[in-house]
Design an enzyme around this catalytic site. Structure first.
Site, PDB file in Angstrom:
ATOM      1  N   ASN A  59       6.910  -1.363  10.399  1.00 31.65           N
ATOM      2  CA  ASN A  59       5.887  -2.285   9.887  1.00 31.65           C
ATOM      3  C   ASN A  59       5.136  -1.699   8.701  1.00 31.65           C
ATOM      4  O   ASN A  59       4.827  -2.413   7.731  1.00 31.65           O
ATOM      5  CB  ASN A  59       4.906  -2.644  11.005  1.00 31.65           C
ATOM      6  CG  ASN A  59       5.495  -3.608  12.015  1.00 31.65           C
ATOM      7  OD1 ASN A  59       6.367  -4.412  11.681  1.00 31.65           O
ATOM      8  ND2 ASN A  59       5.027  -3.537  13.249  1.00 31.65           N
ATOM      9  N   TYR A 116      14.360   3.290   3.569  1.00 32.70           N
ATOM     10  CA  TYR A 116      13.562   2.383   2.734  1.00 32.70           C
ATOM     11  C   TYR A 116      13.461   2.901   1.304  1.00 32.70           C
ATOM     12  O   TYR A 116      13.456   2.111   0.346  1.00 32.70           O
ATOM     13  CB  TYR A 116      12.164   2.207   3.335  1.00 32.70           C
ATOM     14  CG  TYR A 116      12.019   0.962   4.180  1.00 32.70           C
ATOM     15  CD1 TYR A 116      11.435  -0.195   3.680  1.00 32.70           C
ATOM     16  CD2 TYR A 116      12.483   0.947   5.500  1.00 32.70           C
ATOM     17  CE1 TYR A 116      11.313  -1.333   4.451  1.00 32.70           C
ATOM     18  CE2 TYR A 116      12.365  -0.189   6.283  1.00 32.70           C
ATOM     19  CZ  TYR A 116      11.781  -1.332   5.755  1.00 32.70           C
ATOM     20  OH  TYR A 116      11.668  -2.456   6.524  1.00 32.70           O
ATOM     21  N   ASP A 137      -2.901  -2.665  16.621  1.00 33.93           N
ATOM     22  CA  ASP A 137      -1.784  -1.802  17.011  1.00 33.93           C
ATOM     23  C   ASP A 137      -0.675  -1.957  15.979  1.00 33.93           C
ATOM     24  O   ASP A 137      -0.253  -3.076  15.671  1.00 33.93           O
ATOM     25  CB  ASP A 137      -1.276  -2.220  18.396  1.00 33.93           C
ATOM     26  CG  ASP A 137      -0.370  -1.174  19.019  1.00 33.93           C
ATOM     27  OD1 ASP A 137       0.483  -0.627  18.300  1.00 33.93           O
ATOM     28  OD2 ASP A 137      -0.515  -0.909  20.238  1.00 33.93           O
ATOM     29  N   ALA A 182       3.056  10.966   8.785  1.00 36.46           N
ATOM     30  CA  ALA A 182       2.654  12.185   9.495  1.00 36.46           C
ATOM     31  C   ALA A 182       3.742  12.497  10.513  1.00 36.46           C
ATOM     32  O   ALA A 182       3.735  11.992  11.635  1.00 36.46           O
ATOM     33  CB  ALA A 182       1.304  11.988  10.178  1.00 36.46           C
ATOM     34  N   GLY A 241      -8.625   8.792  15.213  1.00 33.27           N
ATOM     35  CA  GLY A 241      -8.197   9.920  16.020  1.00 33.27           C
ATOM     36  C   GLY A 241      -8.680  11.244  15.478  1.00 33.27           C
ATOM     37  O   GLY A 241      -9.475  11.307  14.532  1.00 33.27           O
ATOM     38  N   GLY A 256      -7.730   7.470  19.924  1.00 30.48           N
ATOM     39  CA  GLY A 256      -8.819   7.484  18.942  1.00 30.48           C
ATOM     40  C   GLY A 256     -10.121   6.996  19.555  1.00 30.48           C
ATOM     41  O   GLY A 256     -10.128   6.312  20.587  1.00 30.48           O
ATOM     42  N   LEU A 288       0.985  -6.038   9.943  1.00 31.86           N
ATOM     43  CA  LEU A 288      -0.356  -6.051   9.340  1.00 31.86           C
ATOM     44  C   LEU A 288      -0.216  -6.485   7.886  1.00 31.86           C
ATOM     45  O   LEU A 288       0.612  -5.947   7.145  1.00 31.86           O
ATOM     46  CB  LEU A 288      -0.983  -4.666   9.435  1.00 31.86           C
ATOM     47  CG  LEU A 288      -2.393  -4.493   8.868  1.00 31.86           C
ATOM     48  CD1 LEU A 288      -3.403  -5.286   9.706  1.00 31.86           C
ATOM     49  CD2 LEU A 288      -2.789  -3.019   8.847  1.00 31.86           C
ATOM     50  N   TYR A 321       8.724  11.659  21.749  1.00 32.66           N
ATOM     51  CA  TYR A 321       7.945  12.029  20.558  1.00 32.66           C
ATOM     52  C   TYR A 321       8.848  12.656  19.497  1.00 32.66           C
ATOM     53  O   TYR A 321       8.833  12.239  18.333  1.00 32.66           O
ATOM     54  CB  TYR A 321       6.838  12.997  20.962  1.00 32.66           C
ATOM     55  CG  TYR A 321       5.913  13.389  19.833  1.00 32.66           C
ATOM     56  CD1 TYR A 321       5.091  12.441  19.225  1.00 32.66           C
ATOM     57  CD2 TYR A 321       5.860  14.698  19.380  1.00 32.66           C
ATOM     58  CE1 TYR A 321       4.230  12.800  18.186  1.00 32.66           C
ATOM     59  CE2 TYR A 321       4.994  15.063  18.345  1.00 32.66           C
ATOM     60  CZ  TYR A 321       4.193  14.116  17.752  1.00 32.66           C
ATOM     61  OH  TYR A 321       3.338  14.476  16.735  1.00 32.66           O
TER      62      TYR A 321
END
Length: 407
Positions: A176, A236, A135, A191, A89, A115, A140, A222
């Site tokens: 994730n 966490y 995604d 971010a 992006g 992106g 991952l 958002y």
């Protein structure tokens, strides 16, 4: 007498045969000499053709070889393996450039909703670079040292296009990435955004301000998505000991912004370049503080490698009204028939936005450096080239400093 004639006939016969043999030998020798010349000529021609083919092959290899920017060599002990989500992006690709040039190994993960591959294609064959079409709402499993979690559409037209997907990216995607950071014992930088302050009642905004956000408005997918992402980071950190950093990013502009970004800088520049009306929503008295993308990248890297674990504002405190900004861009674009016009204000549009960056300056010595007009000049030229792509029959590719395209 008969013997005499017989002997004479034999003599003539053998003499003729000898003469024929002599002539034949001469012819053979002549042909041999000629063939030798021809063979030499053929061999010479063959050598010339091979040499020419080698030259052409070398030229093709040179042309096909991608010229990468100069990259610093780091030994294993200093070289990090860094994941950048949303790395294709606008902001992510500039961050990738900086990390690659510093000598790190960089893995880009992007679903290419906003992106674009051409933002990072100059790194595709580099041994330190890897691009994964993925995604982040799906788990991952890779090995990394640091994670810059930038994946999420950041402009109103993009995050409002599919608000549920936006919420899932900020929540499940962050979940994730935090799970990955926990598994590999890595550090994660989120971010986040100045939008978590909403339409602020404090000015300027420092990191201790809790915000003033409409949780059910059009921007909530958002705003609230990023607020819950911050909450998850610190959950966490407290419960699992994950090492986290949170950057609250203010308005950013620069090359590689999406043509359909829909925010102030890209809208005003594109409208002025195309002689369209420059549209301001509201009275234009609302303020914004704009930072150039290179300054933001320096701030993100500085925060990642600092010891600050609480949220940090990363923005430019140079505040302008939207109307002032429209006038600046119109004047910088040059001759244009564009007029500044006003449309009704959008819902929940913040009226004032200015970061307090004292924490970033004291914590890791960061402050923005790029003057507004210098940054706008680079951005205007980028969008001018974007508009000329079809006419030039060639994509507009913005390359980092140090890139050589000479072949």
């Amino acid at each position: 007498m008969r013997n005499y004639y017989w002997s004479l006939r034999n003599l003539i016969l053998f003499g003729g045969l000898a003469l024929i043999a002599m002539v034949t030998c001469r012819e053979i020798a002549s042909i041999a000499r000629e063939n030798t010349k021809n063979v030499d000529g053929i061999l010479m021609t063959g050598r010339d053709e091979v040499s020419e083919l080698k030259k052409r092959l070398q030229a093709l290899e040179k042309k096909a070889k991608i010229q990468h920017p100069a990259v610093k060599f780091l030994p294993e002990g200093k070289r990090k393996r860094i994941l950048v989500t949303g790395g294709a992006g606008f902001v992510g690709s500039h961050l990738v450039d900086k990390l690659m040039i510093q000598g790190h190994e960089v893995i880009v993960v992007d679903n290419f909703f906003t992106g674009r591959k051409r933002n990072v294609e100059h790194w595709l064959t580099h041994e330190n670079f890897e691009l994964i079409h993925h995604d982040v709402v799906e788990p991952l499993y890779i090995e990394v040292d640091q994670i810059y979690h930038l994946a999420c559409p950041a402009s109103p037209p993009h995050y409002m296009f599919n608000p549920i997907k936006t919420i899932k990216t900020s929540s499940i995607g962050t979940l994730n990435m935090l799970g990955l950071a926990k598994r590999v014992d890595g550090r994660l930088l989120l971010a986040s955004t100045s939008e978590i302050y909403g339409d602020p009642e404090e000015h300027p905004q420092n990191e201790n301000y809790w915000g003033h956000v409409n949780p059910i408005g059009p921007r909530a997918c958002y705003d609230e998505g990023k607020r819950v992402a911050e909450t998850m980071c610190y959950a966490y950190k407290k419960q699992e000991g994950v090492d986290v950093r949170v950057a609250r990013i203010f308005n950013t502009y620069g090359p590689r912004m999406h043509m359909e970004d829909g925010r102030v800088v890209s809208n005003f520049i594109l409208q002025a370049l195309q002689n369209l009306d420059i549209t301001i929503y509201g009275d234009g008295k609302q303020t914004r503080s704009f930072q150039y993308v290179d300054d933001l990248v320096d701030g993100l890297i500085g925060l990642m490698n600092s010891d600050i674990t609480s949220p940090v504002n990363v923005g430019n405190p140079d505040e302008h009204t939207i109307e002032e900004f429209a006038t600046i861009i119109k004047d910088m674009v040059g001759p244009t028939s564009s007029k500044i016009v006003h449309h009704p204000a959008t819902e929940d549009d913040p009226q004032r936005r200015k970061p307090d960056i004292e924490k970033a300056f004291k914590g890791f010595g960061w402050r923005p450096k790029m003057p507004l007009k210098e940054g706008l000049t680079k951005t205007i030229e980028y969008f001018r080239a974007e508009l000329a792509q079809e006419e030039n029959n060639s994509p507009n590719i913005f390359l980092p400093d140090g890139y050589s395209n000479d072949l």
